[in-house]
Design an enzyme around this catalytic site. Structure first.
Site, PDB file in Angstrom:
ATOM      1  N   GLU A  78      34.952  29.050  88.763  1.00 40.58           N
ATOM      2  CA  GLU A  78      34.590  30.442  88.517  1.00 40.58           C
ATOM      3  C   GLU A  78      33.898  30.633  87.179  1.00 40.58           C
ATOM      4  OE1 GLU A  78      37.657  30.473  91.688  1.00 40.58           O
ATOM      5  OE2 GLU A  78      37.491  29.466  89.732  1.00 40.58           O
TER       6      GLU A  78
ATOM      7  N   HIS B 187      48.755  35.294  92.905  1.00 37.91           N
ATOM      8  CA  HIS B 187      47.675  35.825  93.732  1.00 37.91           C
ATOM      9  C   HIS B 187      47.872  37.308  94.050  1.00 37.91           C
ATOM     10  CE1 HIS B 187      47.602  31.496  94.404  1.00 37.91           C
ATOM     11  NE2 HIS B 187      46.368  31.611  94.842  1.00 37.91           N
TER      12      HIS B 187
END
Length: 328
Positions: A60, A129
């Protein structure tokens, strides 16, 4: 009008803007060959080709940096993160480069880029998450934060962000809403950033929310209606800039305010709203401003604990009754 899924609304927004402007491209993990981790980009590789729908490595920080550089050189990237929980890795690119470049360059170098993907909890995904990040990114000057609750708003806001915004835009979706159906018009439309929407009018209490917590807010309003309480429900849609006048005007009418959000409580979106409304609308309040947030703790995996951590209709109704000074 036609009925489509939330993911289709997002896809149409990207397709329409990519057809209109060759500078727009999409990049991220699995957006091309796999048609998107959540099938938002399904079919886009076939239409636009591998130069404009780009599969990236699982890095990322790396591909966010590539996109920021592309934006500063005249392109208009859309970056999809598989989840905003993974976007803490490229935070340096977002915070230290994308958000500051216009100021650091004396207005010479803009960074027209949209970072988008699912945010917040989505069932049994565990602590790593399940974080909601609106308040974190809303604390950064130089970027705009969008958090839609339905496909109609999502399409209009995303098209606006891609086409017109010269500042970086943080676009936060909900994984559990990708399959939700919505009605969208056949004609093209855009929704300006920074304008809240009154989803339900009322006169007794104002309930403010955004993203998937709007379902809780509207559900609570429906339950309150059964007991004779008329709640006005406001969908923020954009967290930064925040539409203070719409909230304040509603509070002037109802004299009560309840905020429902998925953030942790400390330094949250509701904290900022509470400060601003009590500062500018104190004389209109007939009760203290109240809020319901997620638990001040990492999200648990166990479904019973996850359910306790996130606001629900029952607890929201109970809190609204407290604001109304109603008997329990």
């Amino acid at each position: 009008m036609r009925s489509i899924a939330f993911r289709e609304a997002l896809r149409e927004a990207m397709q329409e803007e990519m057809r209109r402007d060759e500078r727009v491209f999409l990049m991220g993990e699995e957006v091309a060959e796999y048609n998107g981790a959540y099938k938002v980009s399904q079919g886009m590789l076939a239409e636009f080709g591998a130069k404009r729908v780009i599969d990236t490595p699982i890095s990322e920080l790396g591909f966010a940096g590539v996109a920021v550089g592309a934006a500063q050189n005249g392109l208009r990237p859309i970056v999809e993160f598989m989840t905003w929980n993974f976007a803490v890795l490229p935070l340096d690119q977002i915070l230290n480069t994308a958000s500051k470049m216009l100021a650091m360059s004396g207005g010479q170098i803009a960074c027209p880029i949209v970072f988008r993907g699912p945010n917040g909890s989505a069932g049994q995904l565990g602590a790593q998450h399940s974080t909601a990040f609106e308040s974190l990114y809303a604390n950064i000057p130089g970027i705009k934060v969008v958090s839609p609750s339905n496909g109609y708003d999502a399409k209009g806001l995303l098209k606006q962000a891609i086409r017109y915004e010269e500042d970086p835009v943080i676009f936060m979706e909900s994984e559990v809403m990708y399959g939700d159906k919505c009605e969208v018009p056949d004609k093209e439309y855009y929704i300006p950033l920074g304008k809240a929407d009154i989803k339900k009018t009322g006169k007794d209490i104002t309930i403010v929310s955004f993203n998937k917590m709007m379902k809780v807010a509207l559900g609570a309003a429906a339950e309150l209606e059964k007991e004779g309480v008329s709640a006005e429900v406001i969908d923020l849609r954009t967290i930064r800039p925040l539409d203070w006048p719409t909230i304040l005007d509603s509070v002037k009418k109802t004299n009560r305010l309840l905020i429902v959000e998925e953030q942790w409580p400390f330094a949250s979106v509701s904290s900022e709203i509470t400060y601003r409304i009590q500062k500018e609308g104190f004389d209109y309040l007939d009760a203290p401003i109240r809020r319901i947030t997620s638990a001040d703790a990492p999200m648990h995996y166990a479904p019973n604990l996850a359910a306790l951590a996130i606001p629900d209709v029952e607890r929201t109704v109970k809190l609204a009754k407290e604001v109304m000074y109603m008997k329990k």
